[in-house]
Scaffold this active site. Structure first.
Site, short mmCIF file in Angstrom:
data_model
loop_
_atom_site.label_atom_id
_atom_site.label_comp_id
_atom_site.label_asym_id
_atom_site.label_seq_id
_atom_site.Cartn_x
_atom_site.Cartn_y
_atom_site.Cartn_z
N LYS A 70 10.33 -29.83 -5.66
CA LYS A 70 11.54 -29.92 -6.78
C LYS A 70 10.83 -29.46 -8.17
O LYS A 70 11.64 -29.18 -9.05
CB LYS A 70 11.57 -31.26 -6.68
CG LYS A 70 12.53 -31.82 -5.47
CD LYS A 70 13.07 -33.32 -5.56
CE LYS A 70 13.76 -33.59 -4.44
NZ LYS A 70 14.37 -34.84 -4.52
N ASP A 107 19.96 -35.36 -8.34
CA ASP A 107 19.11 -36.83 -7.90
C ASP A 107 19.44 -37.87 -8.87
O ASP A 107 19.60 -38.79 -8.41
CB ASP A 107 17.43 -36.26 -7.77
CG ASP A 107 17.37 -35.67 -6.35
OD1 ASP A 107 17.99 -35.75 -5.53
OD2 ASP A 107 16.08 -35.18 -6.35
#
Length: 250
Positions: A70, A107
């Site tokens: 990420k 997220d």
């Protein structure tokens, strides 16, 4: 409804055969008649392979990103959304019409939407277990909700306390405990973050970003003390749907 032209999507990560995303999107494509849409796992041991994936898959329209890439994926991107830039981690990539890669973070959105219904007035401070890419999204969501937070890491750092510094007084001050680490994920289902679970009470929320197993040892131990618990499944659904909107936005 999408046109019937072939549209490919996928998940970038390492050791991701267990992953939520592929199953979720394949079910979505089948159930909602998105003909021509496919979703696959790009399971690579080295982030350097991502350049080859993009180069060799010209019909790729969007990519989800999971552990451990990420943050590592950022140098491959041409542009970041404002929030992804602030967070410093990306879990959604859109391939633009010009073939450029733009990074987003859904997220934080998914976590915020999943946590919000649990919050009560006394939920003012949160402990974030872990300091990886997912923890950054969680911190951003907490900031937007007006909740103060402290990171917990294996070793005390400038931005984090260590696990062995957590005691009864910590639990008196922090009523939201969020596990963003992979500890307890299947198949290692007997593991749990090293915190003193006996200090959880009914005033606490224990939120685990893990969804497999549905009830981790972290959640089981917190629940035993009366805490309200939630796993990461709902967060994943929210972030996936947000990613889908981004990919299909003109």
């Amino acid at each position: 409804m999408l046109e019937n032209a072939r549209k490919r999507f996928g998940l970038l990560g390492r050791n991701i055969s267990y992953s939520f995303s592929k199953g979720y999107f394949i079910d979505k494509f089948n159930n909602e008649n998105f003909e021509g849409c496919t979703y696959e796992n790009f399971d690579v041991q080295d982030i350097a392979k991502f350049g080859e994936i993009i180069k060799n898959n010209s019909d790729l329209k969007g990519v989800n990103v999971t552990i451990p890439y990420k943050e590592a994926v950022l140098p491959f991107l041409s542009k970041l959304s404002k929030k992804a830039a602030l967070i410093g981690a990306v879990n959604t990539i859109k391939v633009t019409k010009k073939g450029k890669l733009k990074g987003y973070n859904t997220d934080y959105y998914g976590f915020k939407k999943a946590l919000k219904p649990l919050l009560q007035k006394h939920h003012k401070n949160a402990l974030i277990l872990g300091t990886g890419g997912a923890s950054k999204a969680v911190a951003f969501a907490l900031h937007e909700l007006g909740i103060e937070y402290t990171f917990v890491s294996r070793e005390a750092k400038e931005i984090a306390v260590s696990y062995d510094q957590i005691d009864a007084s910590t639990f008196d001050n922090y009523h939201i405990i969020i596990n963003t680490s992979p500890v307890g994920t299947s198949p290692d289902i007997e593991s749990s973050p090293a915190i003193p679970y006996e200090y959880f009470t009914e005033r606490h929320i224990a939120f685990d970003l893990i969804y497999n197993p549905a009830e981790t040892q972290f959640l089981k131990k917190a629940k035993k003390q009366g805490a309200q618990i939630k796993n990461g499944y709902e967060m994943l659904v929210y972030q996936a749907e947000k990613a889908w909107k981004i990919w299909n936005k003109e």
